[in-house]
Design an enzyme around this catalytic site. Structure first.
Site, PDB file in Angstrom:
ATOM      1  N   PRO A 271       3.946   8.275   1.693  1.00 36.62           N
ATOM      2  CA  PRO A 271       4.471   7.498   0.432  1.00 36.62           C
ATOM      3  C   PRO A 271       5.789   7.115   0.564  1.00 36.62           C
ATOM      4  CG  PRO A 271       3.194   9.750   0.054  1.00 36.62           C
ATOM      5  CD  PRO A 271       3.600   9.654   1.510  1.00 36.62           C
ATOM      6  N   SER A 272       6.042   5.891  -0.403  1.00 42.40           N
ATOM      7  CA  SER A 272       7.225   5.635  -0.411  1.00 42.40           C
ATOM      8  C   SER A 272       7.955   5.062   0.647  1.00 42.40           C
ATOM      9  CB  SER A 272       8.277   6.484  -1.187  1.00 42.40           C
ATOM     10  OG  SER A 272       7.730   6.765  -2.602  1.00 42.40           O
ATOM     11  N   ARG A 273       7.313   4.458   2.042  1.00 42.94           N
ATOM     12  CA  ARG A 273       7.571   4.169   3.017  1.00 42.94           C
ATOM     13  C   ARG A 273       8.408   5.072   3.861  1.00 42.94           C
ATOM     14  NH1 ARG A 273       4.270   1.128   1.463  1.00 42.94           N
ATOM     15  NH2 ARG A 273       4.099  -0.981   1.684  1.00 42.94           N
ATOM     16  N   LEU A 274       8.409   6.439   3.446  1.00 43.09           N
ATOM     17  CA  LEU A 274       8.890   7.452   4.435  1.00 43.09           C
ATOM     18  C   LEU A 274       8.124   7.883   5.574  1.00 43.09           C
ATOM     19  CD1 LEU A 274      10.976   9.438   1.647  1.00 43.09           C
ATOM     20  CD2 LEU A 274      11.839   7.442   3.203  1.00 43.09           C
TER      21      LEU A 274
ATOM     22  N   GLU B  71       0.869  -1.086   0.084  1.00 43.65           N
ATOM     23  CA  GLU B  71       0.127   0.001  -0.003  1.00 43.65           C
ATOM     24  C   GLU B  71       1.017   1.100  -0.113  1.00 43.65           C
ATOM     25  OE1 GLU B  71      -3.896   1.928   0.118  1.00 43.65           O
ATOM     26  OE2 GLU B  71      -3.471  -0.251   0.121  1.00 43.65           O
TER      27      GLU B  71
END
Length: 526
Positions: free
Chosen positions: A499-502, A318
């Protein structure tokens, strides 16, 4: 939903004002006489349709096997629609709204807006196209970015109103000429809402070309690395309503959303996602057509038919889209920050926002986790109630430390809390116990939590005995083995998905400053 106001055929468009009188699909008087006649087993004036008993008796059963589900032929599908819009009192716009909402919720069930955001709804001139217009509106409100291709607009108030609604949301309308040659480069989802079950003949321009473009996208030999998924409304456009893709060269959608009940051609659908929508089928129709349909879960407007496809678990991901959670937004006191986020979860209507995982370990160092419900929180800590002879209670007696985890999926948030644990006062446990429903009080006495029992009947027998014992309404005494625990928080972590696992991660830990305990806030790397 393809109503008796059938799809406008580009070959032989019907005269809508006289359509019911002139249609050759059905003989309306025979339909109504069969449904309401004196020999029918359903009589609206004398039936039990409006009684709760009748309604409950006709609720669709849960159907796990797709082969046992009812499928309608073209005549039956048309007859169902005529009954809905005749004696049952539905209007076309009502059914179209419910159908379009069903399509949108089916799409949202599988294709999340974070990854599949750009949607092109290709709408035909009839009711199937109207379903597509309604679906586009709902998808907009679900967070998608819809576009609409509606080349042959129907000059009727219902359809003009749908167009106006979309235009008020600034949803772009694209002509066929405006569409890119390569649809896969501009869209993630293509909604096929061109023709429904009542269309017959050969599609004329521009829909013949649009169908061919969708066929090309579904051709494995020409598939791009990531082609948009195709979602067909009720039946794939160009398919025969009963025999399916006769030529073998038609659209092969990734998702089919059947409406009211699946049509016979749906048996030929081989894509991974088949949903049923149109949660408006009343008991008289279920009874008359002997429909065997899956039950809709909860308040959902769609239900999956058959098992979901086996997927690669490693590919599940996700891409979280959330407001940033910065230090200057964080409350100085973590209890205030927790209350703020908890209030957000309640306001969002999340189911059991007070559900939390609690992890404990005994002297053997082996951790155990389970879900419990938070029943109180203040500056003194987090409170829950349980059996003092359960596994977690034994572990807490050996190691009075625990970790809590709250997860609010719809908000992309979680909160971790760690600290020491102690029992609440007997007075506090008594007060909460007697605030519970009597059934829950009896259940707490019956359940010797975590012990082995011979079967479920064992519980029911003890429950019945206690219900009889306290049937006079007398107070039920709290058992000594039942009560509450309080975790005194010594560490908090607030997590906001990004977003982008940050992700945002802010940790609160207590520090002593001039003899006063304050909370230090630190940002952790995701």
């Amino acid at each position: 939903m393809k109503c008796l106001l059938t799809q406008l055929s580009l070959l032989h468009p019907p005269n809508f004002p006289n359509y019911f009188k002139n249609t050759h699909i059905l003989n309306p008087p025979s339909v109504f006489s069969g449904f309401l006649g004196s020999n029918s087993r359903i009589s609206f004036h004398r039936s039990r349709y409006f009684s709760e008993v009748k309604a409950m008796a006709s609720i669709p059963k849960i159907v796990k096997d797709p082969e046992s589900i009812s499928y309608l032929n073209q005549r039956e599908a048309a007859e169902v629609d005529e009954i809905l819009m005749g004696p049952l009192g539905f209007s076309v716009d009502q059914l179209m709204e419910l159908a379009g909402l069903s399509v949108a919720t089916s799409i949202a069930e599988v294709y999340k807006s974070g990854e599949y955001n750009r949607v092109l709804a290709i709408c035909g001139p009839g009711n199937n196209g109207g379903d597509g217009l309604v679906a586009a509106r709902h998808l907009y409100h679900f967070g998608y970015k819809p576009f609409v291709c509606y080349p042959k607009r129907t000059p009727k108030p219902l359809y003009s109103g749908l167009v106006t609604q979309l235009e008020s949301l600034s949803i772009p309308f694209l002509s066929v000429e405006d569409l890119p040659v390569d649809l896969s480069s501009s869209f993630d989802i293509l909604v096929d809402a061109m023709f429904g079950f009542s269309f017959h003949g050969t599609p004329r321009p521009p829909f013949d070309d649009m169908i061919q473009r969708l066929v090309t996208l579904g051709n494995p030999d020409q598939k791009h690395q990531k082609s948009p998924v195709i979602v067909s409304v009720d039946i794939p456009s160009g398919w025969h309503v009963e025999e399916g893709d006769i030529s073998g060269e038609g659209i092969q959608p990734d998702m089919l959303v059947s409406l009211t009940a699946p049509k016979l051609c749906a048996k030929k659908f081989s894509g991974p996602h088949h949903f049923l929508g149109g949660r408006f089928v009343p008991p008289p129709i279920v009874d008359k057509f002997k429909l065997n349909l899956p039950a809709y879960p909860g308040t959902s407007m769609c239900v999956r038919i058959g098992k979901p496809p086996r997927i690669d678990i490693s590919a599940l991901r996700e891409n979280y889209i959330s407001p940033e959670f910065s230090e200057d937004q964080a409350e100085a006191d973590p209890f205030d920050q927790f209350q703020k986020w908890f209030d957000d979860a309640v306001a969002a209507g999340l189911k059991e926002p007070n559900a939390m995982a609690i992890s404990t370990t005994g002297k053997d160092g082996k951790p155990s986790s389970r879900m419990v419900l938070l029943k109180g929180v203040d500056k003194d800590g987090f409170v829950w109630y349980t059996n003092y002879e359960s596994q977690k209670a034994h572990q807490i007696s050996e190691n009075p430390n625990a970790a809590l985890l709250f997860y609010w999926d719809a908000l992309n948030r979680q909160v971790r809390v760690e600290g020491s644990v102690q029992k609440v006062s007997e007075e506090e446990s008594e007060q909460y116990f007697h605030s519970r429903p009597r059934g829950s009080q009896i259940g707490a006495i019956v359940s010797k939590q975590s012990t082995v029992i011979p079967g479920r009947q064992f519980l029911h027998q003890q429950q019945e005995e206690l219900e009889e014992k306290y049937s006079d309404g007398s107070s039920i005494p709290k058992p000594k083995f039942w009560g509450g625990y309080r975790l005194k928080a010594e560490l908090f972590e607030f997590w906001q998905g990004q977003p982008s696992r940050l992700h945002d991660r802010l940790r609160y830990s207590p520090v002593e400053t001039d003899g006063t305990t304050v909370w230090k806030i630190e940002r952790l790397s995701p």
